[in-house]
Motif scaffolding. Structure first.
Motif, PDB file in Angstrom:
ATOM      1  N   LEU A 333      27.931  66.465 -31.033  1.00  0.00           N
ATOM      2  CA  LEU A 333      28.364  66.984 -29.971  1.00  0.00           C
ATOM      3  C   LEU A 333      29.704  67.340 -29.639  1.00  0.00           C
ATOM      4  CD1 LEU A 333      26.016  64.905 -27.556  1.00  0.00           C
ATOM      5  CD2 LEU A 333      25.488  67.411 -28.365  1.00  0.00           C
ATOM      6  N   LEU A 334      30.757  66.372 -30.176  1.00  0.00           N
ATOM      7  CA  LEU A 334      32.051  66.758 -30.026  1.00  0.00           C
ATOM      8  C   LEU A 334      32.576  67.918 -31.040  1.00  0.00           C
ATOM      9  CD1 LEU A 334      33.413  63.073 -30.174  1.00  0.00           C
ATOM     10  CD2 LEU A 334      33.140  64.470 -28.227  1.00  0.00           C
ATOM     11  N   GLU A 335      31.827  67.882 -32.151  1.00  0.00           N
ATOM     12  CA  GLU A 335      32.195  68.864 -33.144  1.00  0.00           C
ATOM     13  C   GLU A 335      31.680  70.337 -32.469  1.00  0.00           C
ATOM     14  OE1 GLU A 335      30.831  70.348 -37.550  1.00  0.00           O
ATOM     15  OE2 GLU A 335      30.361  68.382 -36.817  1.00  0.00           O
ATOM     16  N   LEU A 336      30.560  70.551 -31.863  1.00  0.00           N
ATOM     17  CA  LEU A 336      30.050  71.493 -30.887  1.00  0.00           C
ATOM     18  C   LEU A 336      31.141  71.975 -29.826  1.00  0.00           C
ATOM     19  CD1 LEU A 336      27.923  73.640 -31.281  1.00  0.00           C
ATOM     20  CD2 LEU A 336      26.592  72.058 -29.398  1.00  0.00           C
ATOM     21  N   GLU A 337      31.451  71.015 -29.154  1.00  0.00           N
ATOM     22  CA  GLU A 337      32.334  71.269 -28.264  1.00  0.00           C
ATOM     23  C   GLU A 337      33.841  72.040 -28.598  1.00  0.00           C
ATOM     24  OE1 GLU A 337      31.636  67.746 -25.086  1.00  0.00           O
ATOM     25  OE2 GLU A 337      33.559  67.706 -26.121  1.00  0.00           O
ATOM     26  N   LYS A 338      34.150  71.321 -29.735  1.00  0.00           N
ATOM     27  CA  LYS A 338      35.531  71.996 -30.318  1.00  0.00           C
ATOM     28  C   LYS A 338      35.118  73.652 -30.934  1.00  0.00           C
ATOM     29  CE  LYS A 338      37.564  67.853 -32.415  1.00  0.00           C
ATOM     30  NZ  LYS A 338      37.885  66.958 -33.321  1.00  0.00           N
ATOM     31  N   LYS A 339      33.953  73.739 -31.464  1.00  0.00           N
ATOM     32  CA  LYS A 339      33.346  75.369 -31.758  1.00  0.00           C
ATOM     33  C   LYS A 339      33.547  75.892 -30.512  1.00  0.00           C
ATOM     34  CE  LYS A 339      31.178  74.081 -35.992  1.00  0.00           C
ATOM     35  NZ  LYS A 339      29.744  74.257 -36.629  1.00  0.00           N
ATOM     36  N   TRP A 340      33.057  75.689 -29.435  1.00  0.00           N
ATOM     37  CA  TRP A 340      32.753  76.330 -28.340  1.00  0.00           C
ATOM     38  C   TRP A 340      34.142  76.742 -27.624  1.00  0.00           C
ATOM     39  CZ3 TRP A 340      27.887  74.009 -25.402  1.00  0.00           C
ATOM     40  CH2 TRP A 340      26.683  74.295 -26.230  1.00  0.00           C
ATOM     41  N   GLU A 341      34.956  75.612 -27.342  1.00  0.00           N
ATOM     42  CA  GLU A 341      36.327  75.900 -27.112  1.00  0.00           C
ATOM     43  C   GLU A 341      37.087  76.676 -27.843  1.00  0.00           C
ATOM     44  OE1 GLU A 341      37.644  71.819 -26.871  1.00  0.00           O
ATOM     45  OE2 GLU A 341      36.710  71.338 -25.043  1.00  0.00           O
ATOM     46  N   ALA A 342      37.112  76.918 -29.101  1.00  0.00           N
ATOM     47  CA  ALA A 342      37.725  77.838 -29.829  1.00  0.00           C
ATOM     48  C   ALA A 342      37.181  79.033 -29.847  1.00  0.00           C
ATOM     49  CB  ALA A 342      37.656  77.172 -31.710  1.00  0.00           C
ATOM     50  N   ALA A 343      35.816  79.240 -29.337  1.00  0.00           N
ATOM     51  CA  ALA A 343      35.516  80.523 -28.964  1.00  0.00           C
ATOM     52  C   ALA A 343      35.790  81.056 -27.664  1.00  0.00           C
ATOM     53  CB  ALA A 343      33.793  80.491 -29.315  1.00  0.00           C
ATOM     54  N   GLY A 344      36.715  80.249 -26.816  1.00  0.00           N
ATOM     55  CA  GLY A 344      37.036  80.629 -25.506  1.00  0.00           C
ATOM     56  C   GLY A 344      35.996  80.108 -24.498  1.00  0.00           C
ATOM     57  N   ILE A 345      35.409  79.359 -24.684  1.00  0.00           N
ATOM     58  CA  ILE A 345      34.265  78.808 -23.743  1.00  0.00           C
ATOM     59  C   ILE A 345      34.852  77.678 -23.086  1.00  0.00           C
ATOM     60  CG2 ILE A 345      32.045  77.834 -23.530  1.00  0.00           C
ATOM     61  CD1 ILE A 345      31.851  80.675 -24.109  1.00  0.00           C
ATOM     62  N   ASP A 346      34.588  77.450 -21.766  1.00  0.00           N
ATOM     63  CA  ASP A 346      35.003  76.391 -20.784  1.00  0.00           C
ATOM     64  C   ASP A 346      33.813  75.608 -21.035  1.00  0.00           C
ATOM     65  OD1 ASP A 346      36.229  74.676 -19.188  1.00  0.00           O
ATOM     66  OD2 ASP A 346      35.783  75.984 -17.268  1.00  0.00           O
ATOM     67  N   VAL A 347      33.958  74.271 -21.497  1.00  0.00           N
ATOM     68  CA  VAL A 347      32.719  73.508 -21.703  1.00  0.00           C
ATOM     69  C   VAL A 347      32.814  72.654 -20.394  1.00  0.00           C
ATOM     70  CG1 VAL A 347      31.980  71.512 -23.228  1.00  0.00           C
ATOM     71  CG2 VAL A 347      32.950  73.475 -24.284  1.00  0.00           C
ATOM     72  N   GLN A 348      31.382  72.941 -20.084  1.00  0.00           N
ATOM     73  CA  GLN A 348      31.140  71.890 -18.703  1.00  0.00           C
ATOM     74  C   GLN A 348      29.788  71.569 -18.753  1.00  0.00           C
ATOM     75  OE1 GLN A 348      31.821  74.211 -15.044  1.00  0.00           O
ATOM     76  NE2 GLN A 348      33.642  75.266 -15.737  1.00  0.00           N
ATOM     77  N   ILE A 349      29.637  70.259 -18.874  1.00  0.00           N
ATOM     78  CA  ILE A 349      28.576  69.515 -19.374  1.00  0.00           C
ATOM     79  C   ILE A 349      27.480  69.476 -18.054  1.00  0.00           C
ATOM     80  CG2 ILE A 349      27.237  67.368 -19.837  1.00  0.00           C
ATOM     81  CD1 ILE A 349      30.157  66.600 -21.485  1.00  0.00           C
ATOM     82  N   PRO A 350      26.100  70.173 -18.141  1.00  0.00           N
ATOM     83  CA  PRO A 350      25.359  70.267 -16.981  1.00  0.00           C
ATOM     84  C   PRO A 350      24.978  68.735 -16.923  1.00  0.00           C
ATOM     85  CG  PRO A 350      24.691  71.687 -18.605  1.00  0.00           C
ATOM     86  CD  PRO A 350      25.882  70.914 -19.384  1.00  0.00           C
ATOM     87  N   LEU A 351      25.286  68.278 -15.565  1.00  0.00           N
ATOM     88  CA  LEU A 351      24.942  66.878 -15.235  1.00  0.00           C
ATOM     89  C   LEU A 351      23.414  66.890 -14.556  1.00  0.00           C
ATOM     90  CD1 LEU A 351      28.251  65.700 -13.443  1.00  0.00           C
ATOM     91  CD2 LEU A 351      27.610  65.599 -15.535  1.00  0.00           C
TER      92      LEU A 351
END
Length: 358
Positions: A333-351
């Motif tokens: 999940l952390l690896e995926l967050e980094k990929k998304w952030e690198a793609a310009g995505i503001d990672v916001q976890i749905p609670l």
């Protein structure tokens, strides 16, 4: 393999390929366009994904329009077995009850009927722990969630989904009884957690593609809700069970192959969070500070692991530990967050309350 681009289906495909099988990847057209950023045909893209992983032409991707209604006889040509994992779980929150039930039942039976007509005898189907959910909480392969079609039509949301999964499996076994030449296995897991398979296409920023891993992802936020249950199994173990089922003993020897598959290890969320904090100290401030909902204890002890070994040859001690499952999941999940952030995505976890927050 149906549902082959999903969380569990991707892991099954990966293990089948690693075991030397040739795999026909069956994908629904709506899913292929839904997953693609360009809203285009993903057959070439997915084909190249498998080739890039070194599997050459041993994985062939085929698209179909509607798994519950369509006719696709060519898909089953030169195929020896069917692994059906596709499920209409995404419908539970946005469709009427009749649609949910029809999707669950025909989404299974249409594929199975066509496979049998094509001469396929070996069929493995992914069910759910909800199919054996009763007031006694015994989780036996003889248990059934008590619901009729008439009662099911009065349900909605997740209750309708639970009913649909149960009715679909019941109809499958009725079909199996009337076609005794078939070798049918159903596997009934609870929550599946684990690292994402290399063969799973994850759309950028799409948390729904995480499937049940989203419950663990929420724990990486101070206000993240706990999972709705502490019953779980590592997705790699469930996938292995599907692969082993293809070579399992005949039902004429071991009886009906209806298997409740669950980790033998108790998932203590608070202890697990403490473990993650020690192993990944940089996450300590991110971890959920919410209180435990108070899960029932001892449920894994009710599962008949002797039966799992008898049918599948999968020993109890071979299941992955809680620590391995959770830490591997967190890392992916952390690896995926980094990929998304690198793609310009503001990672916001749905609670769990429906909100999104950093």
């Amino acid at each position: 393999v149906t549902g082959a681009s999903g969380f569990l289906g991707s892991e099954i495909v990966l293990q089948l390929l690693n075991d030397g099988y040739n795999v026909r990847v069956l994908m629904r057209l709506w899913l292929m366009t839904y997953c693609s950023a360009a809203r285009g045909n993903r057959v070439p893209e997915l084909t190249e994904l498998y080739k890039g992983l070194g599997y050459g032409d041993r994985a062939s991707v085929v698209e179909i329009a509607d798994i519950s209604k369509g006719e696709f006889p060519d898909v089953f040509q030169a195929v020896d077995a069917l692994v059906h994992t596709a499920a209409p779980s995404g419908l539970s929150g946005r469709a009427d009850t009749e649609t949910i039930l029809a999707g669950a039942i025909e989404g299974t039976m249409n594929v199975v009927r066509q496979a049998e007509k094509a001469g396929i005898k070996n069929i493995v189907v992914t069910g759910s722990i909800v199919n054996v959910w009763t007031s006694t909480l015994t989780f036996s392969d003889k248990d059934w969630y008590p619901i009729t079609r008439e009662e099911a039509l009065k349900q909605n949301g997740n209750d309708a989904y639970r009913a649909g999964k149960t009715l679909a499996e019941q109809e499958l076994w009725e079909f199996s009884d009337s076609h005794p030449h078939l070798e049918v296995t159903t596997l009934l897991p609870p929550m599946c957690y684990g690292p994402l398979a290399a063969t799973q296409p994850i759309p950028t920023g799409n948390f729904n593609a995480l499937s049940t891993n989203l419950f663990l992802h929420r724990l990486l936020h101070p206000k993240g809700d706990y999972p709705i249950t502490n019953m779980y199994v590592d997705t790699r173990d469930v996938a292995r069970a599907h692969v082993l089922a293809l070579k399992s003993k005949s039902a004429s020897i071991v009886g009906r192959k209806r298997i409740v598959i669950m980790s033998p290890h108790e998932l203590d969320i608070e202890a697990t969070l403490e473990y993650v904090g020690k192993q990944r100290p940089e996450l300590k401030e991110r971890l959920s500070k919410e209180s435990s909902p108070g899960y029932p204890s001892g449920i894994p002890k009710l599962v008949n692991f002797g039966r799992i070994e008898e049918v599948l040859g999968f020993k109890k001690e071979e299941f992955r530990t809680v620590e391995e499952t959770v830490l591997d999941t967190v890392d992916t999940l952390l690896e995926l967050e980094k990929k998304w952030e690198a793609a310009g995505i503001d990672v916001q976890i749905p609670l769990g309350d429906g909100t999104r927050t950093n």
